[in-house]
Scaffold this motif. Structure first.
Motif, PDB file in Angstrom:
ATOM      1  N   ILE A  17      -3.982  -1.685  14.668  1.00 44.72           N
ATOM      2  CA  ILE A  17      -4.831  -2.269  15.714  1.00 44.72           C
ATOM      3  C   ILE A  17      -5.163  -3.728  15.414  1.00 44.72           C
ATOM      4  N   THR A  18      -5.411  -4.040  14.159  1.00 43.27           N
ATOM      5  CA  THR A  18      -5.801  -5.400  13.771  1.00 43.27           C
ATOM      6  C   THR A  18      -4.605  -6.328  13.563  1.00 43.27           C
ATOM      7  N   GLY A  19      -3.403  -5.767  13.580  1.00 44.91           N
ATOM      8  CA  GLY A  19      -2.206  -6.565  13.332  1.00 44.91           C
ATOM      9  C   GLY A  19      -1.940  -6.796  11.858  1.00 44.91           C
ATOM     10  N   LEU A  20      -2.750  -6.199  10.999  1.00 51.62           N
ATOM     11  CA  LEU A  20      -2.596  -6.390   9.556  1.00 51.62           C
ATOM     12  C   LEU A  20      -1.422  -5.609   8.979  1.00 51.62           C
ATOM     13  N   SER A  21      -0.863  -4.694   9.760  1.00 51.69           N
ATOM     14  CA  SER A  21       0.290  -3.944   9.260  1.00 51.69           C
ATOM     15  C   SER A  21       1.496  -4.861   9.042  1.00 51.69           C
ATOM     16  N   ASP A  22       1.455  -6.059   9.624  1.00 55.63           N
ATOM     17  CA  ASP A  22       2.531  -7.030   9.405  1.00 55.63           C
ATOM     18  C   ASP A  22       2.469  -7.657   8.014  1.00 55.63           C
ATOM     19  N   VAL A  23       1.292  -7.711   7.411  1.00 57.00           N
ATOM     20  CA  VAL A  23       1.159  -8.317   6.079  1.00 57.00           C
ATOM     21  C   VAL A  23       0.846  -7.291   4.998  1.00 57.00           C
ATOM     22  N   LEU A  24       0.096  -6.272   5.326  1.00 55.00           N
ATOM     23  CA  LEU A  24      -0.211  -5.208   4.374  1.00 55.00           C
ATOM     24  C   LEU A  24       0.768  -4.063   4.616  1.00 55.00           C
ATOM     25  N   ARG A  25       1.921  -4.146   3.979  1.00 55.84           N
ATOM     26  CA  ARG A  25       2.962  -3.132   4.163  1.00 55.84           C
ATOM     27  C   ARG A  25       2.491  -1.806   3.586  1.00 55.84           C
ATOM     28  N   ALA A  26       2.688  -0.748   4.359  1.00 55.28           N
ATOM     29  CA  ALA A  26       2.250   0.582   3.937  1.00 55.28           C
ATOM     30  C   ALA A  26       3.446   1.519   3.841  1.00 55.28           C
ATOM     31  N   TYR A  27       3.508   2.256   2.744  1.00 56.48           N
ATOM     32  CA  TYR A  27       4.570   3.223   2.498  1.00 56.48           C
ATOM     33  C   TYR A  27       3.964   4.604   2.349  1.00 56.48           C
ATOM     34  N   LEU A  66       0.839  -1.193   0.000  1.00 56.25           N
ATOM     35  CA  LEU A  66       0.000   0.000   0.000  1.00 56.25           C
ATOM     36  C   LEU A  66       0.873   1.242   0.000  1.00 56.25           C
ATOM     37  N   ALA A  67       0.366   2.307  -0.609  1.00 58.06           N
ATOM     38  CA  ALA A  67       1.060   3.596  -0.602  1.00 58.06           C
ATOM     39  C   ALA A  67       0.059   4.706  -0.328  1.00 58.06           C
ATOM     40  N   CYS A  68       0.557   5.776   0.269  1.00 58.33           N
ATOM     41  CA  CYS A  68      -0.265   6.970   0.521  1.00 58.33           C
ATOM     42  C   CYS A  68      -1.477   6.626   1.388  1.00 58.33           C
ATOM     43  N   VAL A  69      -1.232   5.911   2.466  1.00 56.73           N
ATOM     44  CA  VAL A  69      -2.295   5.420   3.340  1.00 56.73           C
ATOM     45  C   VAL A  69      -2.673   6.499   4.355  1.00 56.73           C
ATOM     46  N   ALA A  70      -3.954   6.791   4.456  1.00 57.12           N
ATOM     47  CA  ALA A  70      -4.447   7.781   5.419  1.00 57.12           C
ATOM     48  C   ALA A  70      -4.184   7.303   6.845  1.00 57.12           C
ATOM     49  N   ALA A  71      -4.051   8.247   7.756  1.00 55.97           N
ATOM     50  CA  ALA A  71      -3.766   7.933   9.156  1.00 55.97           C
ATOM     51  C   ALA A  71      -4.815   7.004   9.764  1.00 55.97           C
ATOM     52  N   SER A  72      -6.076   7.197   9.422  1.00 52.74           N
ATOM     53  CA  SER A  72      -7.137   6.360   9.992  1.00 52.74           C
ATOM     54  C   SER A  72      -6.988   4.903   9.554  1.00 52.74           C
ATOM     55  N   LEU A  73      -6.609   4.680   8.307  1.00 53.37           N
ATOM     56  CA  LEU A  73      -6.416   3.313   7.827  1.00 53.37           C
ATOM     57  C   LEU A  73      -5.141   2.726   8.419  1.00 53.37           C
ATOM     58  N   ARG A  74      -4.092   3.526   8.533  1.00 48.70           N
ATOM     59  CA  ARG A  74      -2.867   3.050   9.192  1.00 48.70           C
ATOM     60  C   ARG A  74      -3.184   2.560  10.601  1.00 48.70           C
ATOM     61  N   ARG A  75      -4.022   3.307  11.288  1.00 42.90           N
ATOM     62  CA  ARG A  75      -4.405   2.935  12.654  1.00 42.90           C
ATOM     63  C   ARG A  75      -5.167   1.609  12.651  1.00 42.90           C
ATOM     64  N   MET A  76      -6.114   1.443  11.730  1.00 41.81           N
ATOM     65  CA  MET A  76      -6.860   0.181  11.630  1.00 41.81           C
ATOM     66  C   MET A  76      -5.921  -0.988  11.352  1.00 41.81           C
ATOM     67  N   LEU A  77      -4.965  -0.781  10.455  1.00 40.80           N
ATOM     68  CA  LEU A  77      -4.011  -1.837  10.133  1.00 40.80           C
ATOM     69  C   LEU A  77      -3.184  -2.207  11.363  1.00 40.80           C
TER      70      LEU A  77
END
Length: 115
Positions: A92-102, A79-90
């Protein structure tokens, strides 16, 4: 804002720009369009979320489903250009480990490697 998906090639990857609200009503549209983009044969796909104005749990489910399908076929999705609210959801859910955000598409493309 109407949901939209536009794709282009950038370097060694496919950049898919997602626009509008990704919610319960638009989830089927986004799921179908993003899965079609994953099937284009590019080994790396950057989802540019800079034009996405809203994402709820249904939208998050779309992103996870796309990541799963891509992962199963050897395609790396980031993912790129991710809004702060979505970054937070990722986070909180632990999905930031698989859905890499730049922060930017350029950073996502330059990162190259794994998901």
């Amino acid at each position: 804002m109407e949901p939209s998906v536009d794709a282009s090639a950038l370097g060694n990857c496919r950049v898919v720009r997602v626009g509008g609200e990704m919610d319960y009503e638009s989830a089927p549209f986004f799921r179908a369009r993003l899965l079609a983009e994953i099937a284009q044969g590019q080994r790396r796909v950057v989802l540019d979320l800079s034009a996405m104005s809203f994402c709820d749990s249904a939208g998050l489910n779309v992103l996870v489903a796309v990541w799963r399908e891509a992962h199963a076929t050897g395609v790396v999705v980031v993912l790129a250009c991710v809004a702060a609210s979505l970054r937070r959801m990722l986070s909180i859910t632990g999905l930031s480990d698989v859905l890499r955000a730049y922060r930017t598409v350029a950073e996502a493309e330059a990162a190259g490697g794994g998901s």
